[in-house]
Structure formats: C-alpha cells, structure tokens
Design a protein around this motif. Structure first.
Motif, short mmCIF file in Angstrom:
data_model
loop_
_atom_site.label_atom_id
_atom_site.label_comp_id
_atom_site.label_asym_id
_atom_site.label_seq_id
_atom_site.Cartn_x
_atom_site.Cartn_y
_atom_site.Cartn_z
N ASN A 7 0.84 -1.20 0.00
CA ASN A 7 0.00 0.00 0.00
C ASN A 7 0.87 1.25 0.00
OD1 ASN A 7 -2.42 -1.58 2.15
ND2 ASN A 7 -2.56 -1.24 -0.04
N LYS A 8 0.54 2.16 -0.90
CA LYS A 8 1.29 3.41 -1.04
C LYS A 8 0.37 4.58 -0.77
CE LYS A 8 5.23 1.71 -2.82
NZ LYS A 8 5.05 0.32 -2.41
N ALA A 9 0.96 5.71 -0.39
CA ALA A 9 0.18 6.92 -0.13
C ALA A 9 -0.63 7.31 -1.35
CB ALA A 9 1.11 8.04 0.30
N ALA A 10 -0.09 7.08 -2.53
CA ALA A 10 -0.77 7.48 -3.76
C ALA A 10 -2.05 6.67 -3.98
CB ALA A 10 0.16 7.31 -4.95
N HIS A 11 -2.19 5.52 -3.30
CA HIS A 11 -3.38 4.70 -3.48
C HIS A 11 -4.55 5.14 -2.61
CE1 HIS A 11 -0.36 1.21 -4.43
NE2 HIS A 11 -0.52 2.03 -5.45
N MET A 12 -4.27 6.06 -1.66
CA MET A 12 -5.28 6.42 -0.69
C MET A 12 -6.27 7.43 -1.24
SD MET A 12 -4.34 4.53 1.79
CE MET A 12 -3.55 3.37 0.68
N LYS A 13 -7.54 7.25 -0.82
CA LYS A 13 -8.60 8.15 -1.31
C LYS A 13 -8.91 9.25 -0.30
CE LYS A 13 -13.28 7.96 -3.27
NZ LYS A 13 -12.90 8.50 -4.57
N TYR A 14 -8.95 8.90 0.99
CA TYR A 14 -9.26 9.88 2.03
C TYR A 14 -8.16 9.85 3.09
CZ TYR A 14 -13.92 9.37 -0.02
OH TYR A 14 -14.98 9.30 -0.89
N TRP A 15 -7.84 11.03 3.61
CA TRP A 15 -6.79 11.17 4.61
C TRP A 15 -7.29 11.93 5.84
CZ3 TRP A 15 -1.81 9.30 4.53
CH2 TRP A 15 -1.33 8.83 3.31
N GLY A 16 -6.70 11.57 6.98
CA GLY A 16 -6.91 12.37 8.18
C GLY A 16 -5.83 13.44 8.29
N GLN A 17 -5.93 14.23 9.34
CA GLN A 17 -5.01 15.35 9.52
C GLN A 17 -3.75 14.94 10.28
OE1 GLN A 17 -7.52 14.68 11.47
NE2 GLN A 17 -6.62 14.87 13.50
N GLY A 18 -3.77 13.77 10.88
CA GLY A 18 -2.59 13.27 11.58
C GLY A 18 -2.64 13.53 13.07
N THR A 19 -1.94 12.69 13.82
CA THR A 19 -1.82 12.86 15.26
C THR A 19 -0.35 12.59 15.64
OG1 THR A 19 -2.73 12.20 17.41
CG2 THR A 19 -2.46 10.45 15.79
N GLN A 20 0.18 13.45 16.50
CA GLN A 20 1.60 13.36 16.85
C GLN A 20 1.82 12.30 17.92
OE1 GLN A 20 4.43 15.24 15.68
NE2 GLN A 20 5.53 13.69 16.89
N VAL A 21 2.79 11.45 17.68
CA VAL A 21 3.25 10.49 18.68
C VAL A 21 4.71 10.79 18.97
CG1 VAL A 21 3.77 8.06 19.16
CG2 VAL A 21 1.63 8.68 18.02
N THR A 22 5.01 11.05 20.23
CA THR A 22 6.39 11.34 20.63
C THR A 22 6.80 10.34 21.70
OG1 THR A 22 6.09 13.70 20.17
CG2 THR A 22 7.97 13.07 21.54
N VAL A 23 7.87 9.63 21.44
CA VAL A 23 8.39 8.65 22.39
C VAL A 23 9.71 9.18 22.92
CG1 VAL A 23 9.01 6.25 22.80
CG2 VAL A 23 7.30 6.83 21.05
N SER A 24 9.71 9.58 24.17
CA SER A 24 10.89 10.21 24.74
C SER A 24 10.86 10.10 26.26
CB SER A 24 10.95 11.68 24.32
OG SER A 24 12.02 12.34 24.96
#
Length: 125
Positions: A107-124
């Motif tokens: 699966n590639k990003a170019a195959h996607m039809k709908y996207w979300g805005q994203g959520t930040q994950v920080t591991v520190s």
C-alpha cells in the motif's frame, strides 16, 4: 462529506503504549481498506499497518511487527492501532487513510482516497 479523524497521540516514555483511533464518516467504511502511515521529520511517509474491510486481512511493516496491532469496529466506523513497546524511533505524525485497494504491504500513499489530519506520537524520556 467524507472525514477521517485520528486521535490518541501524545507523549509516552520508551517501552510505553498508546492506542490510536481513526474515526471515519461520510462514506461506507465497511468497503474500505484502512491504512496507518507515519512521517518523521525529514523522512518520507511510510506505511505502518493496514486492515481490510472485514478484518480478514492485516499487514504490518517489519519495524512494528509484534509491537503494533490493528483492529477495526465497523459498527463504530473506527479503526484502532494499539502500539506497545514504543521506541524513540516510533516518533512521528501518524496518519490514517482509506483506500479501495486491498490491504497489503505494498500500500502506497498514492493509493489512498481519504486522509486524516494526523496525530503526533512522541516517544521520549
């Protein structure tokens, strides 16, 4: 109006866990493959995991196999990504996307039809 909304990101210590949620609306999610991508600063967006329309198929990137688990609840139009044993290199913005192509490691990003805005994950620590 189709919508994809991620939630559940945050700051966690190495070895910790987080569960991301991807809520979809405005389209019949039962027919869509849902894919989680992530993008770290200065790096390309990469596929993390996917799940087919009826959960018959799942796939994981080698870097997360054994640590991440994807699942979906079609009654709630929601897909989950349970992340355990988190590492600093898991730090990224995590995106959820919907596609009509089958779930696979290709699966590639170019195959996607709908996207979300994203959520930040920080591991520190």
């Amino acid at each position: 109006q189709p919508q994809v909304v991620e939630s559940g990101g945050g700051l966690v210590q190495p070895g910790g866990s987080l569960r991301l949620s991807c809520a979809v609306s405005g389209f019949t999610s039962d027919y869509f493959t849902i894919v989680w991508f992530r993008q770290a600063p200065g790096k390309e967006r990469e596929g993390v995991s996917c799940i087919g329309p009826r959960s018959y198929s799942t796939s994981y990137a080698d870097l997360v196999k054994g640590r991440f688990t994807i699942s979906r609840d079609n009654a709630k139009n929601t897909v989950y990504l349970q992340m355990t044993s988190l590492k600093p290199e898991d730090t990224a913005v995590y995106y959820c996307a919907a596609s009509v192509v089958p779930c696979s490691s290709e699966n590639k990003a170019a195959h996607m039809k709908y996207w979300g805005q994203g959520t930040q994950v920080t591991v520190s620590s």
